[in-house]
Design a protein around this motif. Structure first.
Motif, mmCIF file in Angstrom:
data_model
loop_
_atom_site.group_PDB
_atom_site.id
_atom_site.type_symbol
_atom_site.label_atom_id
_atom_site.label_comp_id
_atom_site.label_asym_id
_atom_site.label_seq_id
_atom_site.Cartn_x
_atom_site.Cartn_y
_atom_site.Cartn_z
ATOM 1 N N VAL B 80 0.837 -1.203 0.000
ATOM 2 C CA VAL B 80 0.000 0.000 0.000
ATOM 3 C C VAL B 80 0.870 1.251 0.000
ATOM 4 C CG1 VAL B 80 -1.659 1.308 1.340
ATOM 5 C CG2 VAL B 80 -1.915 -1.158 1.115
ATOM 6 N N LEU B 84 1.515 4.088 -2.952
ATOM 7 C CA LEU B 84 1.326 5.529 -2.752
ATOM 8 C C LEU B 84 2.588 6.289 -3.139
ATOM 9 C CD1 LEU B 84 -0.574 5.933 0.629
ATOM 10 C CD2 LEU B 84 -1.287 6.642 -1.648
ATOM 11 N N PHE C 2 -12.795 2.938 -12.493
ATOM 12 C CA PHE C 2 -11.621 2.170 -12.082
ATOM 13 C C PHE C 2 -10.692 3.054 -11.254
ATOM 14 C CE2 PHE C 2 -7.359 0.516 -12.873
ATOM 15 C CZ PHE C 2 -7.550 -0.794 -12.505
ATOM 16 N N ARG C 4 -11.213 5.974 -9.715
ATOM 17 C CA ARG C 4 -11.700 6.509 -8.454
ATOM 18 C C ARG C 4 -11.710 5.436 -7.356
ATOM 19 N NH1 ARG C 4 -16.177 10.846 -9.151
ATOM 20 N NH2 ARG C 4 -14.389 11.868 -10.091
ATOM 21 N N LEU C 6 -9.899 2.850 -7.151
ATOM 22 C CA LEU C 6 -8.521 2.525 -6.796
ATOM 23 C C LEU C 6 -7.995 3.518 -5.768
ATOM 24 C CD1 LEU C 6 -6.376 0.466 -7.856
ATOM 25 C CD2 LEU C 6 -5.403 2.377 -9.096
ATOM 26 N N TYR C 7 -8.230 4.807 -6.027
ATOM 27 C CA TYR C 7 -7.745 5.817 -5.093
ATOM 28 C C TYR C 7 -8.401 5.652 -3.735
ATOM 29 C CZ TYR C 7 -5.737 7.984 -9.167
ATOM 30 O OH TYR C 7 -5.009 8.201 -10.296
ATOM 31 N N PHE C 10 -6.721 2.941 -1.780
ATOM 32 C CA PHE C 10 -5.442 3.386 -1.236
ATOM 33 C C PHE C 10 -5.645 4.299 -0.041
ATOM 34 C CE2 PHE C 10 -3.195 2.521 -5.372
ATOM 35 C CZ PHE C 10 -2.538 1.438 -4.827
ATOM 36 N N ALA C 13 -6.757 2.317 2.978
ATOM 37 C CA ALA C 13 -5.691 1.463 3.488
ATOM 38 C C ALA C 13 -4.613 2.292 4.173
ATOM 39 C CB ALA C 13 -5.089 0.659 2.349
ATOM 40 N N LEU C 17 -3.556 2.192 8.082
ATOM 41 C CA LEU C 17 -2.170 1.878 8.418
ATOM 42 C C LEU C 17 -1.610 2.880 9.408
ATOM 43 C CD1 LEU C 17 -0.212 0.797 5.269
ATOM 44 C CD2 LEU C 17 -0.252 -0.302 7.486
ATOM 45 N N GLN C 103 8.498 -1.590 25.505
ATOM 46 C CA GLN C 103 7.784 -2.726 24.910
ATOM 47 C C GLN C 103 7.848 -3.938 25.819
ATOM 48 O OE1 GLN C 103 7.844 -3.765 20.921
ATOM 49 N NE2 GLN C 103 8.552 -1.806 20.155
#
Lengths: 222, 265, 279
Positions: B80, B84, C2, C4, C6-7, C10, C13, C17, C103
């Motif tokens: 991803v 980008l 296609f 739009r 796709l963007y 991304f 996602a 993230l 941690q």
């Protein structure tokens, strides 16, 4: 900067190892890749199947694992000793692993190169009475090579960078040296990284330019 | 096969000769396989106690599946972010402004030349000096995967856009689109479609490269799976064969998917 | 369409993230490991996961080994039951980072006390004094110590100083093979391709115990490595509490028992408990 200057000699030695690994493996991959390509288009089904299986397996396995197999598989289990000196032995094991892996990519590139050679070429060769081997070696493969100079360049650059993974079989090239230096000179991480990165840029960038130029020069005019 | 034109269809004698040669080749390959088998057998690599652990459910639950999850999550995050990065830098390199184009080109060329391993090392060990915090192994791996593969994807996309017929751009301008719209709505989608095979093989490269996370102790398939299993059962080779098999299956599935996508569009 | 969609994919996602990346763990308000143990009844302990006899993740997902026993004992003294412990795998490269980032609450992972590391973290212990030694094939009578290594092939793990030390101080003619993991080294020694593996004797004992009758530890340690329990640099209270716990473990016999159970099978002679170094 201090680390890079005082350790300059060892860094150059490490890069020299990178260059040697790249050069020998590149030669090996070119030869093996060509043989594999010939096998993949050969009249014998057994050869085609074998080559296809080889390429499929090697292309889809991480290089780390390929090198692990050469190190442990060939080295420890097949008992193949290429030299009594460990460093030399590891060097050749790394070359075998890198060659085995890279030749799969060379084969893929060459095969797509063969596709660009027009059908008439091979047909003309056959009508002159040339057999399979001679048609391939004299007529179609040379043209295929000219068509795939640029992809071969990319593969060579990838190979150069992949030599860093040879640390898996204990070859001490540039990336190992960088890690050691980072451990010793913890405060100069950035300079050390930039120094080694610059080394790789210096190796790879001219290769890219050279192959770009070559591919334009050698392109088959149609 | 498109290569059939390399040789004549064999006649009766040719067929016999080919059959004989096939037998010879098969025998030679079998001989090599037998040699490897016997040598490995000498070292006890085929011993049942080295292989049966690989079939146990708890081995999968503790080592292989968590490792696979690590590999896939790093790969997905990498894909991803790399995509980008790739889109942004492809667009930047296509810019009409020199002051955007040149720095973007420098960044892309730099990251294309630096080995991934060095990037991961640097992210992991350099982050403290650079930004004052130690980043996790996951972040270091994703950082490396993103920059390296992102720059390759940028080049693929740029090549894709450049390969489109000029008419596409001209037509888009003619219907009154602005620069950004032309790129976003007309050129990039077509470039992605045209370059789908190359993009997918780059994603396969990325997935395989996530195995390099083991260098900084990231919990992925090679580290957790292979080393974890081998530490318990001292069966490096059998475990490595299994792990390689898993990678091959995943990558072939991706390949198949790419084919299907390419055909449907 | 296609383009739009796709963007959109991304964007979603990428957002998710960054959300997971920044989300991280909630900041702990407990100043010392003692407070955390008392308030939460939970600890996260960094251990090795690939060293038989010391810290090994087993197929059922639990951890076993001497380090693990020490960690459990200390945790119990701090008021945390085994069920409240989360073991987290650490590798040599990330132990300091894990402690600094919080941690893990402490690290029990064949962690040698060194001055360089004391700059970043603090140590309780030592809970074990190891020494560098050699692991050889059981039928190898010639290799009796580091001096006998001339002309032999020695394995060590990449990036570790011990092997270099052998070469410079004892056997200049020894050839060095660097592997990524001890398991690979063990494989090569077993296969006869290499002659010896060098690292701390207690780690070697773990492998010898895994291959009884095939491998042995030479038993002439030629260095001292003091294993400590690593924790945050300024956690003086935690250091004291852990040292007290270790003292108790040495005194009541659990220490000897744990060591015997973990690496005793290799014939490793269980030593006296070490002297704590409080500071």
């Amino acid at each position: 900067m201090e680390a890079l200057l005082t350790e300059g000699g060892t860094i150059l030695a490490a890069f020299w190892m990178t260059v040697r690994l790249t050069a020998v493996s590149a030669l090996g991959s070119l030869v093996l890749g060509t043989v594999l390509t010939a096998m993949r288009v050969a009249p014998l089904g057994a050869l085609r199947t074998a080559a296809t299986a080889y390429v499929t397996v090697l292309r889809n396995t991480p290089l780390t694992l390929v090198l692990l197999f050469t190190g442990l598989g060939i080295g420890a289990n097949l008992g193949l000793e290429l030299s009594d000196d460990i460093a030399t032995n590891n060097f050749w094991l790394a070359v075998i692993g890198l060659t085995a892996y890279t030749s799969a990519f060379v084969c893929e590139a060459l095969r797509s190169g063969l596709n660009t050679v027009s059908v008439g070429q091979a047909e003309a060769a056959r009508s002159l009475g040339l057999g399979f081997v001679r048609t391939l070696a004299l007529i179609t493969l040379p043209q295929a090579f000219r068509a795939v100079v640029a992809p071969l360049g990319s593969i060579l650059i990838a190979l150069t960078k992949n030599t860093t993974i040879a640390l898996v079989v204990g070859v001490s090239e540039a990336s190992v040296r960088m890690r050691e230096l980072i451990e010793t000179y913890g405060d100069q991480v950035i300079e050390i990284f930039l120094g080694f990165a610059a080394g790789f840029v210096l190796l790879c960038l001219p290769m890219g330019l050279l192959f770009g130029w070559l591919s334009r020069r050698m392109a088959v005019a149609r | 096969m498109s290569y059939a034109n390399l040789y004549e269809a064999p006649g009766p004698r040719g067929v016999r000769r080919n059959r004989l040669l096939t037998v010879v080749v098969a025998a030679a390959l079998l001989a090599v396989a037998a040699f490897v088998y016997v040598r490995f057998d000498d070292k006890g690599q085929w011993a049942a106690e080295k292989w049966t652990p690989l079939l146990r459910g708890d081995v999968w639950a503790t080592f292989i599946l968590p490792g696979l999850a690590g590999t896939l999550s790093a790969a997905v995050a990498g894909v991803v972010l790399a995509a980008l990065f790739g889109i942004v830098f492809a667009v930047a390199r296509l810019s009409e402004h020199r002051w955007i184009r040149l720095p973007a080109a420098a960044v892309v060329e730099f990251f294309r030349s630096v080995p991934l391993l060095l990037l991961i090392f640097f992210a992991f060990f350099g982050s403290y000096v650079l930004i004052g915090v130690n980043i996790s192994a996951f972040a270091a791996v994703v950082f490396g995967l993103t920059l390296y593969n992102g720059s390759v994807i940028a080049e693929i996309l740029r090549a894709g856009v450049l390969s489109l017929p000029k008419g596409q751009r001209e037509a888009a301008y003619a219907v009154g689109m602005r620069k950004g719209q032309v790129l976003r709505l007309v050129l990039l989608p077509q470039a992605v479609k045209a370059m789908l095979p190359a993009l997918v093989s780059q994603f396969i490269v990325l997935l395989k490269d996530s195995a390099l996370g083991l260098i900084v102790g990231y919990d992925e398939l090679v580290d957790r799976g292979l080393n974890g299993i081998a530490a318990n059962f001292s069966n490096v080779i059998p475990a490595a064969i299994l792990i390689a098999g898993i990678f091959i299956v995943i990558n072939l599935a991706l390949d198949r998917l790419a084919h299907r996508l390419g055909q449907s569009s | 369409m296609f383009g739009r969609s796709l963007y959109a994919v991304f964007a979603v996602a990428a957002l998710s993230l960054t959300a997971t990346a920044c989300g991280g763990q909630a900041a702990a308000s407990n100043a010392s490991i003692v407070d955390k143990a008392k308030n939460d009844k939970k600890l996260v302990i960094g251990v090795k996961a690939d060293q038989p006899g010391l810290g090994l993740r087993t197929p059922d997902g639990s951890f076993t080994g001497f380090d693990i026993e020490v960690a459990k004992y200390v945790a119990k003294q701090l008021g945390v039951e085994p069920s409240g412990i989360t073991f987290k795998e650490t590798v040599s490269a990330n132990r300091e980072a894990f402690i600094e980032q919080g941690q893990v609450d402490m690290v029990v992972a064949t962690y040698s006390i060194t001055d360089a590391r004391k700059q970043k973290v603090s140590f309780a212990g030592p809970y074990f004094v190891a020494g560098q030694d050699l692991l050889v094939r059981a039928d190898d009578a010639a290799l009796t110590g580091p001096e006998a290594l001339n002309g032999k092939k020695l394995c060590s793990v990449a990036g570790s100083t011990p092997a270099q030390k052998v070469k410079t101080e004892y056997a200049k003619e020894a050839q060095l093979q660097e592997e990524r993991t001890y398991s690979s080294c063990v494989d090569r020694v077993l296969g006869g391709q290499l002659d010896a593996l060098t690292t701390d004797n207690v780690i070697l004992a773990g492998y010898a115990a895994q291959h009884p009758g095939k491998l042995k530890v030479v038993g002439k340690p030629f260095s001292t490595e003091k294993y400590g329990i690593g924790l945050k640099k300024d956690d003086t209270a935690g250091r004291k509490a852990i040292n007290d716990a270790l003292e108790k473990m040495f005194a009541d016999g659990s220490w000897t028992k744990a060591l015997q159970a973990s690496v005793g099978a290799s014939g490793f002679a269980v030593p006296q408990a070490p002297q704590l170094e409080r500071y």
